[in-house]
Design an enzyme around this catalytic site. Sequence first.
Site, PDB file in Angstrom:
ATOM      1  CD  GLU A 175      -2.734   1.369   2.443  1.00 22.25           C
ATOM      2  OE1 GLU A 175      -3.628   2.231   2.440  1.00 22.25           O
ATOM      3  OE2 GLU A 175      -2.508   0.627   3.415  1.00 22.25           O
ATOM      4  CE  LYS A 212      -6.700   0.136   1.734  1.00 22.05           C
ATOM      5  NZ  LYS A 212      -7.231  -0.293   3.051  1.00 22.05           N
TER       6      LYS A 212
END
Length: 296
Positions: A175, A212
Amino acid sequence: MNNSQFDKIKNGKGFIAALDQSGGSTPKALAEYGVPESAYSNEEEMFDQVHQMRTRIIKSPAFNADQILGVILFEQTMDREIDGKYTADYLADNGIVPFLKVDKGLADQENGVQLMKPIHDLDETLSRANERKIFGTKMRSVIHEPSESGIKAVVEQQFEVGKRIIAAGLVPIIEPEVNIHSENKEKSEEILRDEIAKNLDKLAEDENVMLKLSIPTKANMYKELIDHPRVVRVVALSGGYSRDEANEKLKENDGLIASFSRALAADLYADQSAEEFDAALKNAVDTIYDASVNKK
């Protein structure tokens, strides 16, 4: 690795819920839920309160495996129980795939980015995650400016840790969040896309990751990453957008599904009746699911 869970995450229709607020963000999450800091006197009581909130969400009939593919948990949540079962077991028994946040927060901003702080106990955490039947992990960095060297450092750190997670038999969610308020957000996203692609191409055929990412400024900016053979799934954080705004932006991106935290829980409050709480959560789940599976 659980193959049925892998197939659900890779091919299932739905989204991933993020219930992984950590020590630093928990007071704000509780305050937004209607539990002020005066309601607890120490960290243990604070985590008791947030576990009650998460338990209420997870046990709601609106929180179902038909729409929710997986849940990202905070480490303390992994070690706590719901109805006599460890949280991940409870989720898995109800058809929802459990993930674990493993990062220890962000370093100070430097060169336009915030790297992850060192994760000194990663191996021990991954061992415990396997004992608790966790499927994958999540770790967050933040990009504030389109610094090529800074973004390169972020991505390389993420993949370096990601390979250790893969070696432990888990699927890492990488992420590198781009700050949605960045004046040069689209340029940062272009650099990020290219750096991620380079690192994906270096992975072996048995090394798989998830991503993400902030919802991109330009629709389908990340399509080549979504289609990459080493990527199990690409999910999007709400990043400070309202739920309606995040959903509308998400709909413009083919193959991108939600992994929302604040946008999921925005209308949930401690003093709601069971009926009010479940109705508010159902509305959130329904709209986020729709944005994840129905594209413009």
